[in-house]
Design a protein around this motif. Structure first.
Motif, PDB file in Angstrom:
ATOM      1  N   SER A  30       0.838  -1.198   0.000  1.00 47.78           N
ATOM      2  CA  SER A  30       0.000   0.000   0.000  1.00 47.78           C
ATOM      3  C   SER A  30       0.871   1.245   0.000  1.00 47.78           C
ATOM      4  O   SER A  30       2.077   1.185   0.232  1.00 47.78           O
ATOM      5  N   THR A  32       0.794   3.575   2.208  1.00 51.31           N
ATOM      6  CA  THR A  32       1.267   3.777   3.578  1.00 51.31           C
ATOM      7  C   THR A  32       2.520   2.954   3.850  1.00 51.31           C
ATOM      8  O   THR A  32       3.497   3.437   4.436  1.00 51.31           O
ATOM      9  N   LEU A  60      -0.954   7.515   9.945  1.00 53.25           N
ATOM     10  CA  LEU A  60      -1.889   7.469   8.815  1.00 53.25           C
ATOM     11  C   LEU A  60      -2.633   6.135   8.793  1.00 53.25           C
ATOM     12  O   LEU A  60      -3.851   6.099   8.573  1.00 53.25           O
ATOM     13  N   ALA A  61      -1.910   5.041   9.043  1.00 49.91           N
ATOM     14  CA  ALA A  61      -2.555   3.723   9.078  1.00 49.91           C
ATOM     15  C   ALA A  61      -3.576   3.646  10.212  1.00 49.91           C
ATOM     16  O   ALA A  61      -4.656   3.043  10.059  1.00 49.91           O
ATOM     17  N   GLU A  63      -5.243   6.263  11.454  1.00 56.28           N
ATOM     18  CA  GLU A  63      -6.387   7.085  11.051  1.00 56.28           C
ATOM     19  C   GLU A  63      -7.283   6.325  10.073  1.00 56.28           C
ATOM     20  O   GLU A  63      -8.517   6.447  10.120  1.00 56.28           O
ATOM     21  N   GLN A  64      -6.686   5.563   9.188  1.00 56.61           N
ATOM     22  CA  GLN A  64      -7.448   4.790   8.207  1.00 56.61           C
ATOM     23  C   GLN A  64      -7.986   3.487   8.797  1.00 56.61           C
ATOM     24  O   GLN A  64      -8.713   2.762   8.120  1.00 56.61           O
ATOM     25  N   LYS A  65      -7.590   3.184  10.037  1.00 56.72           N
ATOM     26  CA  LYS A  65      -8.007   1.960  10.735  1.00 56.72           C
ATOM     27  C   LYS A  65      -7.648   0.713   9.929  1.00 56.72           C
ATOM     28  O   LYS A  65      -8.404  -0.258   9.863  1.00 56.72           O
ATOM     29  N   ASN A  66      -6.474   0.749   9.321  1.00 54.28           N
ATOM     30  CA  ASN A  66      -5.986  -0.373   8.517  1.00 54.28           C
ATOM     31  C   ASN A  66      -5.015  -1.192   9.378  1.00 54.28           C
ATOM     32  O   ASN A  66      -3.867  -0.820   9.582  1.00 54.28           O
TER      33      ASN A  66
END
Length: 664
Positions: A30, A32, A60-61, A63-66
């Protein structure tokens, strides 16, 4: 031979903590993760920027809940902190990666998490669990066809099996080389060849000439590969290690030693170490050369080489007590051969001291690793308890479903079955709940004790940093006052002593504080600079420009070392005909919660200062201590940093130092 053993250990350490980038299929990466990998690639050149970029990718990961990206970013951060020897952060991010991977079905995330946890367990000497994690990661990366990472982890596994299982060491080292050749990348191939070379070196201990020749041929081919693909190999230390291990083979091989080949290997290793500042490779080359001349009987050459190694080691910020003890031990052996008992005694004193320090370091490391294992096992115990609770709840639910089914067959049978089964499980639940309560109480007591120890440790570290800065200034100031008194300049000495007393009182007060106001910091700086003006006969002027609120809070004793460097190394060496100027500016960046402090001087500049300090053996730690403090602050504010540069040629000579200090 001590030097040989040390080199081999050092080589394995470097190989074990390297991360080979790339190799995973492109469609699985990805944006990220790419960002995190770009930050990780900077770990050798700019560790501060490397950590900042990786933290941004992790945020960032989150925040994206990934969860998959969180696991991979956490693994990269864990491996970066492992290289920096930050055990606390290494543990934190490895466990974060593991927890995030447990919440996803992504095999890549699980592979990275298992790799990070295996590396952590290896770091704290828990080989059994390290092997479990690394074998899991090895299998997953094999499925993903990530050949470079398979090579990396295969090599790590082979080192963990050494020296207990020669068969498995060979199996995983050979597999690592096969995967590295599939990847086609010289970096991976050299990494894996060093793993194979490690067990070939071990075999030569038997004295079999055939096995020795096989190892020599293999390492010759390895060094030829390194020379041919030099530009494609990122880890230059691995090239140096290949030459060092080949030199060890020549030294311990059949006699007489092939002197030309042996010295050629060491010359190439030394050239690489000096070019890329590989300190351990350089010191090992010196030690091996000294050992060779010692065995040859050329004692003066050997003695000079051992003393050169000691001087080089002592000039470094961090002392390697193992190597210092080894060098002094070699000097003792030399003195014994010459029957110079006075020299033997003189070398024995520092040898015993460094040997004791080496033992103390080893003991401290063992305690630290034991503490880390304890904390990790405690968390694992808590997770097991939660799993038991969940399992018990599921069993109770199944019991309810069973009772409902039994009701259909008859009220009497249902009553008997329900009564006895419920009684059985209730007893089990009571027992488990009691065990849980006991375990929770035990963990609370352990957590309280651990937190108290941690607080004491942090307080001691802060005072240690401050105590390393204050004596340096006090020594210089008292020396200046003594000089004035000897010159009978009483008025100036009294003025100087008065200002010094005020400054000492301020520094004593600030050393007891976690933070001070900008107003207090400016007042202390003015007092210090005026004290330096008196000492240097008013050969420079200064100006402090503050554009920020004087009520801002910041850490104490952070700016003074850079003002001292500007005066001592920039303004003081100026010619008598040139008048110095020191400018200190403060600006506030409220959006980033940062106070920007710019220190400018019109002194001789960085290049000239370094040239003049070529033969100066004095090693100042103030700037390094401040760097470490800023690195600690980086965790709370990613904008923290330090910039040092020379003034542009159009603006004249001098240096500009810019500190980005978090506002507390």
């Amino acid at each position: 031979m001590v030097v040989k053993g040390r080199i081999k250990k050092y080589g394995c350490s470097i190989l074990f903590c390297m991360l080979i980038s790339g190799g995973v299929r492109a469609q699985g990466i990805s944006a990220t993760e790419k960002s995190a990998r770009e930050g990780y690639a900077k770990r050798f050149t700019d560790s501060t920027a490397s950590i900042r970029i990786q933290l941004e990718a992790l945020h960032l990961a989150e925040e994206q809940k990934n969860k998959a990206d969180q696991a991979i970013c956490g693994a990269y951060l864990a491996m970066t902190h492992r290289r920096l020897l930050h055990l606390k952060e290494f543990t934190r991010y490895a466990e974060l990666s593991h927890l995030a991977a447990d919440a996803t079905t992504d095999n890549r995330a699980k592979a990275y998490a298992a790799w990070a946890m295996g590396s952590l367990r290896s770091y704290i000497d828990d080989k059994s669990k390290a092997l479990d994690y690394l074998l899991e990661a090895y299998g997953l990366f094999t499925q993903l066809e990530a050949y470079d990472l398979c090579a990396k982890i295969g090599a790590d596994i082979s080192y963990l099996f050494s020296p207990g299982s020669e068969e498995k060491v060979k199996k995983y080292a050979d597999a690592a080389l096969a995967y590295a050749e599939k990847s086609g990348e010289p970096e991976n191939i050299l990494h894996a060849r060093l793993a194979v070379g490690s067990y070939l070196l071990d075999r030569t201990a038997s004295g079999d000439r055939g096995q020795w020749q096989e190892a020599v041929t293999f390492f010759r081919e390895t060094t030829e590969l390194a020379e041919k693909e030099d530009t494609k190999i990122i880890s230059k230390s691995n090239i140096g290690i290949a030459y060092i291990n080949l030199a060890v083979l020549y030294l311990n091989g059949p006699k007489p030693t092939d002197e030309q080949a042996f010295l050629s290997c060491l010359e190439k290793a030394s050239a690489i170490s000096q070019r890329y500042e590989l300190k351990n490779v350089y010191r090992s080359a010196i030690g091996l050369r000294g050992q060779f001349f010692l065995e040859k009987g050329e004692y003066r050459i050997a003695e000079n080489l051992f003393k050169t190694g000691i001087a080089y080691q002592q000039a470094l910020p961090y002392k390697d007590n193992y190597l210092l003890a080894a060098f002094y031990g070699s000097l003792k052996e030399l003195a014994a051969r010459e029957k110079d008992y006075a020299a033997y005694y003189a070398y024995d004193v520092p040898f015993l001291r460094y040997n004791q320090l080496k033992y103390d370091e080893s003991t401290q490391q063992m305690l630290q690793n034991a503490d880390a294992r304890f904390e990790s096992d405690k968390k694992a115990t808590r997770i097991t308890q939660l799993e038991q609770e969940n399992h018990l709840q599921k069993k109770n639910k199944l019991l309810g479903y069973g009772i409902a089914a039994v009701l259909l067959t008859g009220l009497v049978f249902m009553y008997r079955s329900y009564y006895y089964r419920q009684r059985y499980f209730q007893n089990r639940e009571d027992i488990l709940q009691q065990q849980q309560a006991n375990n929770e109480l035990r963990m609370q007591l352990m957590e309280k004790e651990t937190l108290e120890n941690l607080a004491d440790k942090l307080s001691l570290e802060r005072r240690l940093l401050q105590s390393q800065m204050d004596p340096h200034f006090i020594f210089n100031a008292l020396g200046n006052i003594q000089g004035m008194i000897l010159k009978q300049d009483t008025a100036l000495a009294v003025s100087y002593l008065s200002k010094f007393a005020r400054l000492s009182r301020r520094m004593l007060e600030h050393s007891r504080m976690e933070k001070i106001t900008l107003e207090d910091e400016i007042a202390t700086l003015k007092n210090y600079i005026e004290l330096q003006q008196l000492r240097l006969n008013n050969s420079f002027d200064y100006h402090i420009d503050n554009q920020a609120s004087t009520a801002l809070q910041l850490p104490p004793l952070l700016i003074q070392p850079f003002v001292e460097n500007a005066i001592e190394h920039g303004l003081k060496p100026l010619a008598d005909t040139q008048y110095g100027l020191l400018t200190v500016r403060f600006n506030e960046q409220s959006d980033d919660h940062i106070l920007v402090c710019t220190i400018t001087d019109n002194g001789i500049g960085l290049t000239e200062s370094r040239r003049r300090k070529t033969d100066d053996s004095h090693q100042s730690l103030s700037t390094k201590i401040t760097d470490e403090r800023l690195l600690l602050m980086l965790k709370d504010n990613p904008h923290t940093r330090l910039e040092v540069r020379e003034q542009p040629a159009t603006d004249g000579q001098g240096t500009i130092v810019t500190l980005y200090i978090p506002i507390i």
